[in-house]
Design a protein around this motif. Structure first.
Motif, PDB file in Angstrom:
ATOM      1  N   LYS A 102      29.248  32.162  59.753  1.00  0.00           N
ATOM      2  CA  LYS A 102      27.969  32.475  60.373  1.00  0.00           C
ATOM      3  C   LYS A 102      27.537  33.895  60.012  1.00  0.00           C
ATOM      4  CE  LYS A 102      29.168  29.391  64.201  1.00  0.00           C
ATOM      5  NZ  LYS A 102      29.605  29.296  65.609  1.00  0.00           N
ATOM      6  N   GLY A 103      26.286  34.070  59.683  1.00  0.00           N
ATOM      7  CA  GLY A 103      25.782  35.382  59.330  1.00  0.00           C
ATOM      8  C   GLY A 103      25.376  36.183  60.556  1.00  0.00           C
ATOM      9  N   SER A 115      32.328  37.415  54.192  1.00  0.00           N
ATOM     10  CA  SER A 115      33.414  36.699  53.518  1.00  0.00           C
ATOM     11  C   SER A 115      34.482  37.665  53.024  1.00  0.00           C
ATOM     12  CB  SER A 115      32.859  35.895  52.343  1.00  0.00           C
ATOM     13  OG  SER A 115      31.939  34.933  52.782  1.00  0.00           O
ATOM     14  N   GLN A 116      34.039  38.839  52.565  1.00  0.00           N
ATOM     15  CA  GLN A 116      34.986  39.833  52.079  1.00  0.00           C
ATOM     16  C   GLN A 116      35.938  40.277  53.188  1.00  0.00           C
ATOM     17  OE1 GLN A 116      34.590  40.869  48.594  1.00  0.00           O
ATOM     18  NE2 GLN A 116      36.752  41.318  49.021  1.00  0.00           N
ATOM     19  N   THR A 166      28.451  35.068  53.006  1.00  0.00           N
ATOM     20  CA  THR A 166      28.791  34.071  54.026  1.00  0.00           C
ATOM     21  C   THR A 166      29.561  32.872  53.471  1.00  0.00           C
ATOM     22  OG1 THR A 166      26.641  33.001  53.742  1.00  0.00           O
ATOM     23  CG2 THR A 166      26.812  34.676  55.465  1.00  0.00           C
ATOM     24  N   THR A 167      30.063  32.975  52.242  1.00  0.00           N
ATOM     25  CA  THR A 167      30.798  31.864  51.636  1.00  0.00           C
ATOM     26  C   THR A 167      31.997  32.390  50.858  1.00  0.00           C
ATOM     27  OG1 THR A 167      28.694  30.695  51.307  1.00  0.00           O
ATOM     28  CG2 THR A 167      30.628  29.811  50.192  1.00  0.00           C
ATOM     29  N   PHE A 168      33.147  31.791  51.072  1.00  0.00           N
ATOM     30  CA  PHE A 168      34.290  32.060  50.192  1.00  0.00           C
ATOM     31  C   PHE A 168      35.047  30.771  49.935  1.00  0.00           C
ATOM     32  CE2 PHE A 168      36.018  32.727  54.423  1.00  0.00           C
ATOM     33  CZ  PHE A 168      37.372  32.437  54.380  1.00  0.00           C
ATOM     34  N   GLU A 169      35.770  30.753  48.842  1.00  0.00           N
ATOM     35  CA  GLU A 169      36.504  29.571  48.413  1.00  0.00           C
ATOM     36  C   GLU A 169      37.996  29.839  48.446  1.00  0.00           C
ATOM     37  OE1 GLU A 169      33.080  27.818  45.363  1.00  0.00           O
ATOM     38  OE2 GLU A 169      34.840  28.868  44.549  1.00  0.00           O
ATOM     39  N   VAL A 170      38.745  28.810  48.809  1.00  0.00           N
ATOM     40  CA  VAL A 170      40.199  28.903  48.894  1.00  0.00           C
ATOM     41  C   VAL A 170      40.794  27.774  48.067  1.00  0.00           C
ATOM     42  CG1 VAL A 170      42.209  28.980  50.400  1.00  0.00           C
ATOM     43  CG2 VAL A 170      39.993  29.802  51.237  1.00  0.00           C
ATOM     44  N   GLU A 171      41.607  28.128  47.070  1.00  0.00           N
ATOM     45  CA  GLU A 171      42.341  27.136  46.290  1.00  0.00           C
ATOM     46  C   GLU A 171      43.808  27.196  46.705  1.00  0.00           C
ATOM     47  OE1 GLU A 171      43.493  25.856  41.689  1.00  0.00           O
ATOM     48  OE2 GLU A 171      42.151  27.562  42.054  1.00  0.00           O
ATOM     49  N   LEU A 172      44.339  26.057  47.109  1.00  0.00           N
ATOM     50  CA  LEU A 172      45.727  25.987  47.512  1.00  0.00           C
ATOM     51  C   LEU A 172      46.615  25.650  46.320  1.00  0.00           C
ATOM     52  CD1 LEU A 172      45.371  24.007  50.879  1.00  0.00           C
ATOM     53  CD2 LEU A 172      45.083  26.462  50.444  1.00  0.00           C
ATOM     54  N   SER A 173      47.884  25.947  46.436  1.00  0.00           N
ATOM     55  CA  SER A 173      48.829  25.636  45.368  1.00  0.00           C
ATOM     56  C   SER A 173      49.231  24.167  45.386  1.00  0.00           C
ATOM     57  CB  SER A 173      50.074  26.516  45.490  1.00  0.00           C
ATOM     58  OG  SER A 173      50.664  26.362  46.775  1.00  0.00           O
ATOM     59  N   GLN A 174      48.939  23.494  46.484  1.00  0.00           N
ATOM     60  CA  GLN A 174      49.195  22.060  46.607  1.00  0.00           C
ATOM     61  C   GLN A 174      48.301  21.529  47.712  1.00  0.00           C
ATOM     62  OE1 GLN A 174      53.350  22.615  47.995  1.00  0.00           O
ATOM     63  NE2 GLN A 174      52.725  21.470  49.812  1.00  0.00           N
ATOM     64  N   ALA A 175      48.148  20.228  47.769  1.00  0.00           N
ATOM     65  CA  ALA A 175      47.365  19.649  48.855  1.00  0.00           C
ATOM     66  C   ALA A 175      48.021  19.964  50.189  1.00  0.00           C
ATOM     67  CB  ALA A 175      47.247  18.136  48.662  1.00  0.00           C
ATOM     68  N   ASP A 176      47.202  20.249  51.195  1.00  0.00           N
ATOM     69  CA  ASP A 176      47.723  20.562  52.531  1.00  0.00           C
ATOM     70  C   ASP A 176      46.765  20.015  53.573  1.00  0.00           C
ATOM     71  OD1 ASP A 176      48.689  21.534  54.889  1.00  0.00           O
ATOM     72  OD2 ASP A 176      48.741  23.637  54.285  1.00  0.00           O
ATOM     73  N   ILE A 177      47.163  18.914  54.182  1.00  0.00           N
ATOM     74  CA  ILE A 177      46.300  18.254  55.155  1.00  0.00           C
ATOM     75  C   ILE A 177      46.171  19.053  56.451  1.00  0.00           C
ATOM     76  CG2 ILE A 177      48.104  16.859  56.256  1.00  0.00           C
ATOM     77  CD1 ILE A 177      46.108  14.499  56.148  1.00  0.00           C
ATOM     78  N   THR A 178      47.108  19.983  56.692  1.00  0.00           N
ATOM     79  CA  THR A 178      47.060  20.779  57.930  1.00  0.00           C
ATOM     80  C   THR A 178      46.263  22.068  57.779  1.00  0.00           C
ATOM     81  OG1 THR A 178      49.007  22.206  57.556  1.00  0.00           O
ATOM     82  CG2 THR A 178      49.418  19.971  58.378  1.00  0.00           C
ATOM     83  N   PHE A 179      45.847  22.427  56.571  1.00  0.00           N
ATOM     84  CA  PHE A 179      45.287  23.758  56.332  1.00  0.00           C
ATOM     85  C   PHE A 179      44.126  24.147  57.252  1.00  0.00           C
ATOM     86  CE2 PHE A 179      42.276  26.550  54.053  1.00  0.00           C
ATOM     87  CZ  PHE A 179      43.047  27.704  54.038  1.00  0.00           C
TER      88      PHE A 179
END
Length: 541
Positions: A102-103, A115-116, A166-179
């Protein structure tokens, strides 16, 4: 994708179970109808560390940190995720996540929350050079292995990218259904740019976005009090009803109880065992007991002589079998239910029974047989079995009872080992310098079996104080994270849990209930889903 159903913390004080998470919030006290405003005092202990969210893993620091900082989501009374700073958290594959915030939100020092603010805080927490106890919570993010490696000077994870304010991206090292459901834990909160100029100073007077804020310079008077005041600019889901909240820092729960019944303390979130039978009379009914998402244990470090290998495994099983948990609860602790695993009945997927559950059921004869089998493999060193506890938390009664049970079943000397404060005990545990078994417990950070299992028992886990290592256990946790459904994930987590029940890196004791009390000065004293006092809703009578 909306955040899924899914929250940790070392229990730093009194021996504190859980039924369904839905039942956690309905209980509480004060009768309701209190007025907004006013000042209230509450029990706590001296925090282990400066109040830096990613380095706070115990209740002394957790109480104020949870009120000063809110992040992307929080959890409602039914343990369901609620957006705070998050506008959306989405993924198509459980690996690549887009997070929109939210801004127009600001920290209490006037800095914009962007986001920073999140990316900088998460990178700081993960980097080995910053030695944060909550670093482990970022292990699923791509690049964590590089920044967290011993001696690494890198401090930016490859998997974090700021798109715009107001936007950032997260790449995981593997799938994580709990993230997505982890993100309500305070390790994931944003930090202002000013924090990184002098993090130690920031930890003495932290700045966040939450229902409360620090009451200016000097608000934390060490070993005496931490003063918070209402944050009028917080517009999230949990606004404070009080004008001010002061945590009084005690050396013992017994001393706090005396202050409570004499009107010198308003809220005590843990009635000591010595007062359980008299609390109703002392407090004229201003007390309650509620089960919550937690687990109480004591750990046995593998680096202690005689407690590793096959002989060590047999001794661990023998110690666990020596303990009559029902008797311990009925006669000493007087709250909770006997534990049969390492998680909690309050989390989704908890089964009716577990494989290897027999190792947490009282059987003195079997205990002695296993102890003797261990001696045939490797003779025990003859030293008394010691169980460390913090004297500021009301633990001596149950520790003495457990040691007597071990002594009677195994015919060995067993005794408690007192530390003046939880901080002192944790200092040795964190350094891997314990010389005995040690009391421990877990209060869920987010509602998932994984939360109980990973940090405490995965290889390198941030709270793996026994130093347990089992590649098959680690593999099973990974299998759960990569599952396509919550049901399949829980199946894998249960199988991992059952491995612990055979190995006994720690001895499960009971699923705790929070027994708390309050003064005539307050109303609306209730618990959150994971057993914390919901200070934001407390009102003055």
């Amino acid at each position: 994708m909306n955040p899924l159903l899914s929250r940790r913390r070392l229990l730093g004080t009194v021996a504190l179970s859980s039924a369904a998470a839905v039942a956690l919030s309905a209980c509480g006290g004060g009768g309701g109808g209190g007025e907004g405003g006013g000042t209230v005092t509450a029990f706590s202990v001296e925090p282990e560390n400066p109040l830096i969210p990613s380095n706070t893993t115990e209740q002394g620091g957790g109480r104020p940190v949870e009120l000063i900082f809110k992040g992307l989501i929080s959890y409602d009374e039914d343990a369901q995720p609620v957006n705070e700073l998050a506008e959306s958290i989405e993924s198509e594959d459980n690996i690549n996540w887009t997070i929109k915030i939210k801004g127009g939100k600001k920290f209490t020092n006037g800095e914009d929350i962007t986001s920073q603010s999140f990316v900088d805080a998460w990178n700081y927490a993960a980097a080995a050079k910053n030695a944060q106890q909550g670093s482990y919570f970022f292990e699923v993010i791509k690049g964590y292995d590089k920044v967290s490696a011993e001696g690494s000077e890198e401090d930016e994870m490859e998997g974090l990218k700021v798109v715009d304010d107001t936007t950032f991206e997260v790449e995981l090292s593997q799938a994580d259904i709990t993230f997505p459901n982890r993100l309500g834990y305070h390790t994931y909160v944003p930090l202002p740019a000013s924090a990184f100029e002098d993090m130690e100073a920031f930890g003495e007077n932290p700045v966040g976005w939450g229902p409360f804020k620090m009451d200016g310079e000097g608000a934390w008077s060490h070993n005496e009090e931490i003063r918070l005041v209402k944050n009028e600019d917080y517009d999230g889901s949990q606004p404070a009803q009080l004008d001010a909240l002061t945590f009084k820092l005690y050396q013992s729960a017994e001393g706090a109880y005396s202050d409570l019944i004499s009107g010198n303390l308003d809220i005590l979130d843990q009635i000591p065992p010595s007062s359980m039978d008299v609390r109703e009379d002392d407090l004229s009914g201003r007390t309650d007991q509620v089960e919550y998402a937690g687990n109480y244990t004591f750990g046995i470090p593998y680096y202690l002589e005689g407690w590793s290998g096959e002989a060590g495994k047999l001794r661990r099983q023998a110690i666990s079998l020596s303990i009559n948990r029902e008797e311990l609860i009925d006669q000493v602790i007087k709250q909770g239910t006997p534990a049969k695993d390492f998680t909690s009945p309050a989390v989704e997927g908890f089964p009716e029974s577990f494989k290897n559950q027999e190792f947490v059921e009282f059987d003195a004869k079997k205990a002695k047989e296993l102890w003797d089998q261990a001696d045939e493999i490797e003779k025990y060193n003859g030293k008394p079995f010691e169980l460390a506890y913090n004297a500021d938390g009301g633990h001596q009664e149950w520790v003495d009872a457990v040691c007597n049970m071990i002594k009677n079943a195994l015919g060995i000397e067993a005794q408690g080992k007192s530390y003046a404060t939880f901080k002192e005990l944790r200092t040795e545990a964190n350094a891997g310098e314990l010389t005995s078994a040690f009391r421990s417990g877990w209060m869920a950070d987010y509602p998932s079996m994984y939360n109980f299992l990973s940090a405490q028992f995965a290889t390198g886990g941030s709270s793996n104080d026994p130093k347990y290592e089992n590649p098959e256990f680690d593999k099973k946790l990974k299998e759960g994270l990569e599952a396509e459904t919550v049901e399949d994930a829980n199946k894998a987590f249960i199988e991992a849990d059952e491995m612990l029940l055979e190995d006994i890196p720690a001895v499960p004791l009971y699923y705790p209930a929070r027994t708390f009390g309050w003064s005539e000065n307050v109303n609306d004293v209730k618990l959150t889903w994971n057993g914390e006092i919901d200070y934001a809703v407390v009102t003055q009578a």
